[in-house]
Design an enzyme around this catalytic site. Sequence first.
Site, mmCIF file in Angstrom:
data_model
loop_
_atom_site.group_PDB
_atom_site.id
_atom_site.type_symbol
_atom_site.label_atom_id
_atom_site.label_comp_id
_atom_site.label_asym_id
_atom_site.label_seq_id
_atom_site.Cartn_x
_atom_site.Cartn_y
_atom_site.Cartn_z
ATOM 1 N N ASP A 12 0.807 -1.222 0.000
ATOM 2 C CA ASP A 12 0.000 0.000 0.000
ATOM 3 C C ASP A 12 0.839 1.269 0.000
ATOM 4 O O ASP A 12 0.448 2.294 0.565
ATOM 5 C CB ASP A 12 -0.968 0.015 1.213
ATOM 6 C CG ASP A 12 -1.861 -1.206 1.225
ATOM 7 O OD1 ASP A 12 -2.195 -1.701 0.142
ATOM 8 O OD2 ASP A 12 -2.215 -1.671 2.327
ATOM 9 N N LYS A 69 1.835 1.959 -5.179
ATOM 10 C CA LYS A 69 2.376 1.355 -6.417
ATOM 11 C C LYS A 69 1.456 1.603 -7.602
ATOM 12 O O LYS A 69 1.907 1.946 -8.696
ATOM 13 C CB LYS A 69 2.557 -0.172 -6.230
ATOM 14 C CG LYS A 69 3.544 -0.540 -5.138
ATOM 15 C CD LYS A 69 3.595 -2.037 -4.905
ATOM 16 C CE LYS A 69 2.350 -2.604 -4.286
ATOM 17 N NZ LYS A 69 2.075 -2.179 -2.909
ATOM 18 N N GLY A 99 -4.601 -4.383 -3.686
ATOM 19 C CA GLY A 99 -5.594 -3.363 -4.016
ATOM 20 C C GLY A 99 -4.814 -2.139 -4.439
ATOM 21 O O GLY A 99 -4.138 -1.523 -3.615
ATOM 22 N N HIS A 100 -4.823 -1.835 -5.728
ATOM 23 C CA HIS A 100 -4.027 -0.732 -6.258
ATOM 24 C C HIS A 100 -4.963 0.378 -6.708
ATOM 25 O O HIS A 100 -5.811 0.170 -7.570
ATOM 26 C CB HIS A 100 -3.138 -1.227 -7.408
ATOM 27 C CG HIS A 100 -2.097 -2.230 -6.956
ATOM 28 N ND1 HIS A 100 -1.209 -2.831 -7.803
ATOM 29 C CD2 HIS A 100 -1.803 -2.719 -5.717
ATOM 30 C CE1 HIS A 100 -0.420 -3.650 -7.118
ATOM 31 N NE2 HIS A 100 -0.769 -3.606 -5.855
ATOM 32 N N GLN A 132 1.996 -6.175 -3.136
ATOM 33 C CA GLN A 132 2.433 -6.263 -1.741
ATOM 34 C C GLN A 132 3.727 -5.447 -1.524
ATOM 35 O O GLN A 132 3.940 -4.491 -2.234
ATOM 36 C CB GLN A 132 2.617 -7.734 -1.300
ATOM 37 C CG GLN A 132 1.299 -8.502 -1.145
ATOM 38 C CD GLN A 132 0.716 -8.985 -2.454
ATOM 39 O OE1 GLN A 132 1.375 -9.669 -3.215
ATOM 40 N NE2 GLN A 132 -0.524 -8.650 -2.716
HETATM 41 P P1 GDP Z 1 -0.787 0.207 -3.570
HETATM 42 O O1 GDP Z 1 -1.392 -1.049 -3.065
HETATM 43 O O2 GDP Z 1 0.678 0.281 -3.309
HETATM 44 O O3 GDP Z 1 -1.128 0.489 -5.000
HETATM 45 O O4 GDP Z 1 -1.414 1.391 -2.707
HETATM 46 P P2 GDP Z 1 -2.983 1.542 -2.313
HETATM 47 O O5 GDP Z 1 -3.741 1.977 -3.495
HETATM 48 O O6 GDP Z 1 -3.465 0.339 -1.591
HETATM 49 O O7 GDP Z 1 -2.883 2.670 -1.204
HETATM 50 C C1 GDP Z 1 -2.360 3.931 -1.484
HETATM 51 C C2 GDP Z 1 -3.430 4.978 -1.168
HETATM 52 O O8 GDP Z 1 -2.848 6.255 -1.118
HETATM 53 C C3 GDP Z 1 -4.504 5.057 -2.232
HETATM 54 O O9 GDP Z 1 -5.699 5.444 -1.638
HETATM 55 C C4 GDP Z 1 -3.976 6.180 -3.148
HETATM 56 O O10 GDP Z 1 -5.009 6.837 -3.859
HETATM 57 C C5 GDP Z 1 -3.362 7.093 -2.143
HETATM 58 N N1 GDP Z 1 -2.209 7.868 -2.605
HETATM 59 C C6 GDP Z 1 -1.226 7.501 -3.471
HETATM 60 N N2 GDP Z 1 -0.291 8.474 -3.554
HETATM 61 C C7 GDP Z 1 -0.688 9.460 -2.721
HETATM 62 C C8 GDP Z 1 -0.132 10.728 -2.336
HETATM 63 O O11 GDP Z 1 0.946 11.128 -2.760
HETATM 64 N N3 GDP Z 1 -0.836 11.466 -1.424
HETATM 65 C C9 GDP Z 1 -2.021 11.047 -0.909
HETATM 66 N N4 GDP Z 1 -2.634 11.842 -0.034
HETATM 67 N N5 GDP Z 1 -2.581 9.879 -1.257
HETATM 68 C C10 GDP Z 1 -1.908 9.094 -2.131
HETATM 69 P P1 IMO Z 2 -0.934 -4.273 -2.185
HETATM 70 O O1 IMO Z 2 -0.467 -4.844 -3.493
HETATM 71 C C1 IMO Z 2 -0.974 -4.600 2.170
HETATM 72 C C2 IMO Z 2 -1.051 -8.652 3.845
HETATM 73 C C3 IMO Z 2 -2.300 -9.071 4.579
HETATM 74 C C4 IMO Z 2 -1.711 -10.018 5.607
HETATM 75 C C5 IMO Z 2 -0.603 -10.713 4.820
HETATM 76 C C6 IMO Z 2 -0.988 -12.070 4.250
HETATM 77 O O2 IMO Z 2 -2.226 -3.551 -2.238
HETATM 78 O O3 IMO Z 2 0.171 -3.490 -1.545
HETATM 79 P P2 IMO Z 2 -2.499 -12.825 2.196
HETATM 80 O O4 IMO Z 2 -3.957 -12.607 1.930
HETATM 81 O O5 IMO Z 2 -1.602 -12.275 1.158
HETATM 82 O O6 IMO Z 2 -2.175 -14.253 2.533
HETATM 83 O O7 IMO Z 2 -2.219 -11.985 3.554
HETATM 84 O O8 IMO Z 2 -0.264 -9.843 3.770
HETATM 85 N N1 IMO Z 2 -1.261 -8.166 2.464
HETATM 86 C C7 IMO Z 2 -1.195 -6.877 2.105
HETATM 87 N N2 IMO Z 2 -1.013 -5.769 2.858
HETATM 88 N N3 IMO Z 2 -1.097 -4.506 0.823
HETATM 89 C C8 IMO Z 2 -1.241 -5.610 0.076
HETATM 90 O O9 IMO Z 2 -1.220 -5.578 -1.283
HETATM 91 C C9 IMO Z 2 -1.343 -6.869 0.706
HETATM 92 N N4 IMO Z 2 -1.534 -8.134 0.273
HETATM 93 C C10 IMO Z 2 -1.455 -8.913 1.350
HETATM 94 O O10 IMO Z 2 -2.939 -7.973 5.183
HETATM 95 O O11 IMO Z 2 -1.112 -9.289 6.639
HETATM 96 MG MG MG Z 3 -2.906 -1.684 -1.788
#
Ligand code: GDP
Ligand code: IMO
Ligand code: MG
Length: 423
Positions: free
Chosen positions: A13, A16, A40-41, A225
């Site tokens: 998170d 990416k 979840g991207h 991840q």
């Molecule tokens: P990922 O799994 O690495 O793709 O990241 P996620 O989408 O799960 O979580 C990142 C969160 O931060 C999402 O809600 C994005 O919309 C948000 N986000 C990404 N870059 C920025 C930033 O520079 N500032 C803020 N405030 N939010 C951001």
């Molecule tokens: P993105 O790509 C954050 C965490 C879960 C748990 C552990 C194992 O959005 O960054 P699993 O279901 O993979 O067996 O769970 O890994 N986890 C993540 N945490 N971002 C993710 O993906 C994750 N995918 C798995 O919360 O701790």
């Molecule tokens: Mg994510």
Amino acid sequence: MANIVVFGSQWGDEGKGKIVDILAEQASAIVRFQGGNNAGHTLVVDGEQCILHLIPSGVLHPGKLCLIGNGVVLDPAVFCHEIDKLAAKGLDVSPTRMMISKKTHVIMPYHRLMDGARETVKSDAGKIGTTGRGIGPCYEDKMHRCGIRAGDFADPELLRGKIALALEEKNVLFKHHYGLEPLDAEAVFAEVQPFAERLVPYLGDVSTAIQEAQADGMVLFEGAQGTHLDIDHGTYPFVTSSNTVTANAASGSGCSPRDLHRIVAIVKAYTTRVGGGPFPTELQDADGEYLQTKGHEFGATTGRRRRCGWLDLVVLRESTRLNGPTELAITKLDVLSGLKELKLCVAYEYRGQTVAYPPQEQNGMAHVTPVYESMPGWDEDISAARSWDELPANAVSYLRRIEVITGVPIGIVSVGPDRAQTF
Ligand code: GDP
Ligand code: IMO
Ligand code: MG
């Protein structure tokens, strides 16, 4: 043109999806190489949010090839649901631009059931806090050599037989160990078959597609991840079940390590973690609350509250040596505005010593004490900044300190969720 690998340097998170969406503009193909719909991207374009779990984050750019590599575990129902949602937005999700490797392992209903059953019987302290998507059990079957691969979907009788065989053993566990109803192989086949049929036109040879896409331009590899969730190098056993490090971009997609050129580490300006496991810089105070609230730190897959803490440079140092980044992309810098003092964890105290890298004993990270450096914060809202010059001096100092300690230059800074809030 140089291919790019994007990876998460912390516990997932990091942002990416946002950075992949931006870099995809210059790519001819975008490839997922590990993980599944535990990811979840989040992409935000002109204020409109789109969360992707399985489809590569280049999909919003018309004409770019979206590839799902052999290292991914694919839930066919989720794939179909995701392409339907994208199609409803008017995007092309046809097999002309989307391909699934025939070697990709498939998440079956019994994997999801097993994932939930395993977590339920664990003590609270032992729970991994998985996403419940069947990720671990699917990778187990792959290694156990009884997995179902996407290519099997083209042969319904083979699929039927493999489901029956897999269930012989699993039903013993479901019934006698977990006290659950055993699954009926025909019912599982009937549940999966409609999705399997829809997937067949998407099956292909991803290795060849990558080779061809390289000839046309740049291939972008999208990690899921984060490094500290890696099955080998993460905070085992509180990890996911795949290798999240960049080396797996090659084996998880079917190309050579020599095809990986630019390596971009996605670094959130602070640290978050979802689920169980050690987190040395976790904050249980008002600053942690501030990061959680201001950063909207809720899981994009499960909606769980993300745990928040200071930036951990020990974690980043380890990510640097494991992944070889050529540059850093710092995200969510805007979230730090308003904090009087910022802390950077530069080392750990562990068993009477000061260490620069995480301990390698199981759960060693649970027994470290962070050593912090303190830096002054800034008050200005920086979400409209579009260059280094527009950042307050203290924000620049914070970024420069990260570069010095990791030894890696910053190439991208993100100051908001929108595609445009980047420089
Ligand atoms: P990922 O799994 O690495 O793709 O990241 P996620 O989408 O799960 O979580 C990142 C969160 O931060 C999402 O809600 C994005 O919309 C948000 N986000 C990404 N870059 C920025 C930033 O520079 N500032 C803020 N405030 N939010 C951001
Ligand atoms: P993105 O790509 C954050 C965490 C879960 C748990 C552990 C194992 O959005 O960054 P699993 O279901 O993979 O067996 O769970 O890994 N986890 C993540 N945490 N971002 C993710 O993906 C994750 N995918 C798995 O919360 O701790
Ligand atoms: Mg994510």
